[in-house]
Motif scaffolding. Sequence first.
Motif, PDB file in Angstrom:
ATOM      1  N   LEU A 227       0.811  -1.218   0.000  1.00 37.59           N
ATOM      2  CA  LEU A 227       0.000   0.000   0.000  1.00 37.59           C
ATOM      3  C   LEU A 227       0.846   1.270   0.000  1.00 37.59           C
ATOM      4  O   LEU A 227       0.390   2.346  -0.408  1.00 37.59           O
ATOM      5  N   THR A 228       2.082   1.177   0.482  1.00 37.22           N
ATOM      6  CA  THR A 228       2.958   2.352   0.490  1.00 37.22           C
ATOM      7  C   THR A 228       3.492   2.683  -0.894  1.00 37.22           C
ATOM      8  O   THR A 228       4.046   3.769  -1.103  1.00 37.22           O
ATOM      9  N   HIS A 229       3.342   1.733  -1.840  1.00 36.49           N
ATOM     10  CA  HIS A 229       3.899   1.945  -3.184  1.00 36.49           C
ATOM     11  C   HIS A 229       2.829   1.908  -4.273  1.00 36.49           C
ATOM     12  O   HIS A 229       3.026   2.509  -5.343  1.00 36.49           O
ATOM     13  N   TYR A 230       1.721   1.213  -4.017  1.00 33.02           N
ATOM     14  CA  TYR A 230       0.736   1.011  -5.071  1.00 33.02           C
ATOM     15  C   TYR A 230      -0.666   1.328  -4.554  1.00 33.02           C
ATOM     16  O   TYR A 230      -0.937   1.263  -3.356  1.00 33.02           O
ATOM     17  N   GLU A 231      -1.559   1.648  -5.501  1.00 29.87           N
ATOM     18  CA  GLU A 231      -2.968   1.807  -5.197  1.00 29.87           C
ATOM     19  C   GLU A 231      -3.628   0.436  -5.282  1.00 29.87           C
ATOM     20  O   GLU A 231      -3.559  -0.238  -6.312  1.00 29.87           O
ATOM     21  N   ILE A 232      -4.264   0.012  -4.191  1.00 27.13           N
ATOM     22  CA  ILE A 232      -4.910  -1.299  -4.140  1.00 27.13           C
ATOM     23  C   ILE A 232      -6.393  -1.103  -3.915  1.00 27.13           C
ATOM     24  O   ILE A 232      -6.818  -0.230  -3.144  1.00 27.13           O
ATOM     25  N   ASP A 233      -7.197  -1.917  -4.575  1.00 22.43           N
ATOM     26  CA  ASP A 233      -8.648  -1.813  -4.492  1.00 22.43           C
ATOM     27  C   ASP A 233      -9.109  -1.958  -3.042  1.00 22.43           C
ATOM     28  O   ASP A 233      -8.858  -2.977  -2.391  1.00 22.43           O
ATOM     29  N   ALA A 234      -9.788  -0.920  -2.537  1.00 25.92           N
ATOM     30  CA  ALA A 234     -10.257  -0.926  -1.152  1.00 25.92           C
ATOM     31  C   ALA A 234     -11.299  -2.015  -0.918  1.00 25.92           C
ATOM     32  O   ALA A 234     -11.374  -2.606   0.168  1.00 25.92           O
ATOM     33  N   GLU A 235     -12.105  -2.304  -1.921  1.00 28.25           N
ATOM     34  CA  GLU A 235     -13.128  -3.343  -1.766  1.00 28.25           C
ATOM     35  C   GLU A 235     -12.487  -4.709  -1.565  1.00 28.25           C
ATOM     36  O   GLU A 235     -12.939  -5.520  -0.760  1.00 28.25           O
ATOM     37  N   TRP A 236     -11.395  -4.960  -2.314  1.00 23.53           N
ATOM     38  CA  TRP A 236     -10.690  -6.239  -2.151  1.00 23.53           C
ATOM     39  C   TRP A 236     -10.082  -6.343  -0.759  1.00 23.53           C
ATOM     40  O   TRP A 236     -10.161  -7.390  -0.117  1.00 23.53           O
ATOM     41  N   VAL A 237      -9.473  -5.252  -0.262  1.00 27.11           N
ATOM     42  CA  VAL A 237      -8.882  -5.260   1.078  1.00 27.11           C
ATOM     43  C   VAL A 237      -9.956  -5.498   2.129  1.00 27.11           C
ATOM     44  O   VAL A 237      -9.766  -6.275   3.071  1.00 27.11           O
ATOM     45  N   SER A 238     -11.107  -4.861   1.964  1.00 24.54           N
ATOM     46  CA  SER A 238     -12.191  -5.031   2.924  1.00 24.54           C
ATOM     47  C   SER A 238     -12.695  -6.464   2.944  1.00 24.54           C
ATOM     48  O   SER A 238     -12.940  -7.048   4.003  1.00 24.54           O
ATOM     49  N   ARG A 239     -12.848  -7.031   1.755  1.00 23.16           N
ATOM     50  CA  ARG A 239     -13.352  -8.402   1.666  1.00 23.16           C
ATOM     51  C   ARG A 239     -12.320  -9.418   2.153  1.00 23.16           C
ATOM     52  O   ARG A 239     -12.660 -10.393   2.835  1.00 23.16           O
ATOM     53  N   ARG A 240     -11.044  -9.190   1.833  1.00 19.81           N
ATOM     54  CA  ARG A 240     -10.009 -10.153   2.193  1.00 19.81           C
ATOM     55  C   ARG A 240      -9.775 -10.185   3.697  1.00 19.81           C
ATOM     56  O   ARG A 240      -9.591 -11.260   4.288  1.00 19.81           O
ATOM     57  N   PHE A 241      -9.769  -9.015   4.373  1.00 19.13           N
ATOM     58  CA  PHE A 241      -9.451  -8.961   5.794  1.00 19.13           C
ATOM     59  C   PHE A 241     -10.677  -8.702   6.666  1.00 19.13           C
ATOM     60  O   PHE A 241     -10.532  -8.492   7.876  1.00 19.13           O
ATOM     61  N   ASN A 242     -11.857  -8.720   6.048  1.00 20.67           N
ATOM     62  CA  ASN A 242     -13.116  -8.542   6.777  1.00 20.67           C
ATOM     63  C   ASN A 242     -13.102  -7.235   7.579  1.00 20.67           C
ATOM     64  O   ASN A 242     -13.419  -7.183   8.771  1.00 20.67           O
ATOM     65  N   ILE A 243     -12.697  -6.151   6.893  1.00 12.79           N
ATOM     66  CA  ILE A 243     -12.636  -4.823   7.506  1.00 12.79           C
ATOM     67  C   ILE A 243     -13.654  -3.920   6.816  1.00 12.79           C
ATOM     68  O   ILE A 243     -13.601  -3.752   5.592  1.00 12.79           O
ATOM     69  N   PRO A 244     -14.575  -3.320   7.553  1.00 10.93           N
ATOM     70  CA  PRO A 244     -15.533  -2.397   6.912  1.00 10.93           C
ATOM     71  C   PRO A 244     -14.851  -1.073   6.565  1.00 10.93           C
ATOM     72  O   PRO A 244     -14.530  -0.268   7.442  1.00 10.93           O
TER      73      PRO A 244
END
Length: 267
Positions: A227-244
């Motif tokens: 995340l410090t170097h690239y833009e990552i899809d927030a929806e994927w991060v939320s779904r992968r780590f179960n974070i709202p």
Amino acid sequence: MKWELIPRRNVVPATNMVLFEASGDQGINFTDPMFARTIIYRYDMDPKGALNDIVPQLIWKRNAQQVWADFSERFGIPLVSAETSITDAKELKRIETMMRQLGRAAQAVLPEGAKITIHDAATKGDPHKVFLEQITITNNEIGKRIVGGTMLTDDGSSLSQSEVHERTLDEKIGESDRRMIEFTVNGKLIPILNTWGFGFKEGDRFVFDRSEDLTMAEHWDIVSDALTHYEIDAEWVSRRFNIPIVGKKETTSAASIIPTALSKNFR
């Protein structure tokens, strides 16, 4: 389609033959193009394969077991001998009968002057170690040839060493087997299935899933660094780590904070 493994006793890899009878000499050549749509074969450049290394060890192991069995049968029950000065044939016959019974009953009534000696050959020379060591060594050699080590089957006293042996089995021997299966399926099985109308598309290939399992913490460390170097899809991060995730947090750069703090301190 129904697939069956041809009995190994009917296969002669050295001549590429499948015998109709295991002890016969009539059969078919499984490399003949006539059978290309019905038979899949695969073997190394050396047609003997692992058996070339294993069979001699099996022979020595069976020899050790057979000799150990003969030794137990011959010397497992100690030899009993009798000495006497009697020369009468009738008395000697009676002593011989008693000696035969002594092997089972362990008791006898002998005439005066007769001496009994029990010869325990099994306790001399440690035959148990001689035969057992040979069998153990052959088992270790066979285990190394098949699974690449001995700690997975015999010695398991050290967790760290057994884990090294396990990695060797999975990452080297197991990977070699997986590659062999992939080559066989993609190079032989899929073309045969296509000839029988299964309709695989060009480029369809069979591969094993080689993805590694990571703990959630290890995965989060990797994603955080990315995340410090690239833009990552927030929806994927939320779904992968179960974070709202409700939005992107605004951050204030250090360049804008420092001048403001300095101006307050020197006011």
